[in-house]
Design an enzyme around this catalytic site. Structure first.
Site, PDB file in Angstrom:
ATOM      1  N   SER A  98       5.042  19.579   7.648  1.00  0.00           N
ATOM      2  CA  SER A  98       5.559  18.328   7.081  1.00  0.00           C
ATOM      3  C   SER A  98       4.877  17.079   7.654  1.00  0.00           C
ATOM      4  O   SER A  98       3.699  16.889   7.447  1.00  0.00           O
ATOM      5  CB  SER A  98       7.069  18.294   7.282  1.00  0.00           C
ATOM      6  OG  SER A  98       7.630  17.194   6.634  1.00  0.00           O
ATOM      7  N   ASP A 239       4.269  12.027   3.245  1.00  0.00           N
ATOM      8  CA  ASP A 239       4.054  12.789   4.475  1.00  0.00           C
ATOM      9  C   ASP A 239       3.170  13.993   4.127  1.00  0.00           C
ATOM     10  O   ASP A 239       2.732  14.142   2.978  1.00  0.00           O
ATOM     11  CB  ASP A 239       5.398  13.194   5.099  1.00  0.00           C
ATOM     12  CG  ASP A 239       6.164  14.199   4.261  1.00  0.00           C
ATOM     13  OD1 ASP A 239       6.075  14.124   3.029  1.00  0.00           O
ATOM     14  OD2 ASP A 239       6.845  15.069   4.838  1.00  0.00           O
ATOM     15  N   ASP A 241       3.451  17.175   3.513  1.00  0.00           N
ATOM     16  CA  ASP A 241       3.772  18.124   2.438  1.00  0.00           C
ATOM     17  C   ASP A 241       4.433  17.443   1.237  1.00  0.00           C
ATOM     18  O   ASP A 241       4.913  18.126   0.319  1.00  0.00           O
ATOM     19  CB  ASP A 241       4.628  19.289   2.947  1.00  0.00           C
ATOM     20  CG  ASP A 241       6.014  18.869   3.364  1.00  0.00           C
ATOM     21  OD1 ASP A 241       6.201  17.698   3.738  1.00  0.00           O
ATOM     22  OD2 ASP A 241       6.935  19.716   3.327  1.00  0.00           O
ATOM     23  N   ASP A 243       7.163  15.930   0.408  1.00  0.00           N
ATOM     24  CA  ASP A 243       8.541  15.941  -0.092  1.00  0.00           C
ATOM     25  C   ASP A 243       9.154  14.552   0.067  1.00  0.00           C
ATOM     26  O   ASP A 243      10.186  14.243  -0.495  1.00  0.00           O
ATOM     27  CB  ASP A 243       9.418  17.022   0.567  1.00  0.00           C
ATOM     28  CG  ASP A 243       9.355  17.024   2.073  1.00  0.00           C
ATOM     29  OD1 ASP A 243       8.638  16.179   2.653  1.00  0.00           O
ATOM     30  OD2 ASP A 243      10.025  17.876   2.680  1.00  0.00           O
TER      31      ASP A 243
END
Ligand code: MG
Length: 451
Positions: A98, A239, A241, A243
């Protein structure tokens, strides 16, 4: 939350430094555990980290050894894999850390319905890993990799079809994926919506040479400059990843994430009446701004998985749930899918500006004032602190879903022990700075002997 404590899994999967906690051996064992528990066809993917290829191959080996067939989606945002898995595959796995720096990596396990795996199932994975309890198959039954076309397009189309055609016409946006997984998705989504786009750091590089995967004010300074120099209506950054999505307004200012959440929440609630779900740590601005539309907030423990599961539970009870998310730019659109989705959030900002016909800076400036004070105390005395707060504020309205939230008419505070480290966090918010400071002093004096 569950009684048994997780050892490997945190709030969002397993995460750690590569070569220390995170090794191919551990990831393969997690793969064998997942394959034993969720037999069938499993979609896997990863963010742009340098350790991604080594670890995803370990994951695939573990899954196939337990008889699972694997669909390898390559590099993609976590919400894209969740979208692909949803009701089509038996589970999913993302190799990602992440927002953590490049030295980190980790594993997020996705259930059949596209949501992150819950605490009980995560504990079962840990128990299997620690006791080497795997359902390994004999030679005839091991799984294989099933070749599939580019599934990321399904996600991009899935987001775009939620919006009116060409809603972005006349809107210029600068996109900063930070060399993370969103380089594959957000520019295309916004282009398909009709936006004119510029990009920065829009190539995959697990060394993260331009900025940290965590989109901070400092790291986004070049994005802010580009927003101003191109005359864009906003900048969006993700960020690692993707999400989460955070924004820079047309004046080049970072939009604090609770304000971002509030603006989008107000728009969603103006269109549809119902419940908004968010953790107890989120700003009260949201409650204030959605109340006039007859919408109310349901507070959960801190962690997007608790928000997503609560949204589903309320829906199952027949309630109308319109929106959810966290005050860190991780927003959940129940009509789309039950997980945080950065690409969807970028597209929502386009819709918001198209509908309001105002600049993002003017929308931010029109929000009511809010002062949020935050502290972090390194202490092992969480139990004593909670007991002292509970006693001192017994006449107040207390919510103990995660730590203790004290709700007053003119302010609220949250005292919350970390789930993974010996530290306690304190948040105090009011529209009036002097009220916030006085409340903060009251709490500090009550817990001073433990911090
Ligand atoms: Mg993330």
């Amino acid at each position: 939350m569950t009684e048994k404590k997780k050892q490997l899994f945190g709030t969002n999967g397993v995460r750690g430094i590569v070569g220390e906690l995170i090794t191919p051996e551990l990831v393969m064992k997690i793969g064998m555990a997942v394959g034993s528990m969720r037999p069938g066809t499993i979609a896997v993917g990863m963010d742009t980290r340098t350790s991604g290829p080594a670890l995803i191959n370990a994951m695939k080996a573990g899954l196939m050894a337990t008889g699972c067939d694997v669909i390898d989606c390559g590099i993609l945002p976590t919400p894209a894999l969740q979208y692909i898995v949803m009701d089509k595959y038996d589970a999913g796995v993302v190799i990602t850390a992440s927002h953590n720096p490049g030295a980190y990596n980790g594993v997020k396990v996705i259930e059949k319905d596209g949501t992150e795996m819950d605490d009980d199932a995560s504990i079962e994975i840990e128990e299997r890993v620690f006791s080497n309890n795997f359902d390994l198959k004999e030679w005839k039954d091991v799984g294989t990799v099933i070749p599939e076309g580019d599934l990321v397009t399904q996600y991009i189309t899935g987001v775009v079809k939620k919006f009116p055609e060409k809603i972005g016409e006349g809107i210029t946006v600068v996109i900063d994926p930070g060399c993370g997984a969103a380089y594959r998705t957000t520019a295309e989504i916004l282009q398909l919506l009709g936006c004119r786009i510029f990009t920065i750091n829009a190539y995959p590089d697990g060394n993260f040479p331009a900025r940290d995967p965590e989109p901070s004010v400092e790291g986004l300074a070049p994005l802010a400059e580009m927003v101003v120099s191109t005359g864009a209506m906003f900048g969006v950054a993700h960020d690692g990843d993707a999400d989460r999505a955070v924004f820079i307004d047309d004046k080049g200012r970072f939009v604090e994430e609770n304000k971002e959440f509030t603006l989008i929440a107000e728009y969603v609630c103006s269109q549809k009446k119902g419940i908004l779900v968010t953790p107890v740590s989120t700003s009260r601005l949201i409650e204030t701004m959605i109340a006039p539309y007859g919408c109310n907030v349901d507070y959960t423990a801190v962690g997007s998985i608790y928000v997503a599961r609560r949204m589903r539970a309320l829906l199952a009870e027949g309630m109308q749930v319109v929106f959810g998310g966290e005050g860190n730019g991780g927003l959940i659109y129940p009509d789309h899918q039950f997980c945080r989705d950065g690409g969807m959030t970028a597209a929502m900002m386009v819709l918001l500006l198209a509908a309001k016909k105002q600049t993002l800076s003017s929308l931010v400036d029109a929000l009511p004032p809010s002062v949020m004070l935050k502290h972090k105390f390194h202490t092992g005395k969480a139990t004593e602190i909670l007991a002292a707060v509970r006693k001192k504020f017994e006449d107040d309205t207390l919510n103990e879903v995660d730590g203790i939230r004290i709700d007053r008419k003119d302010a609220w505070a949250l005292i919350r022990p970390s789930g993974t480290e010996p530290l306690v966090r304190l948040y105090v918010e009011s529209s009036d700075e002097s009220i916030a400071k006085e409340f903060e002093q009251d709490i500090l004096s009550c817990i001073s002997s433990f911090i």
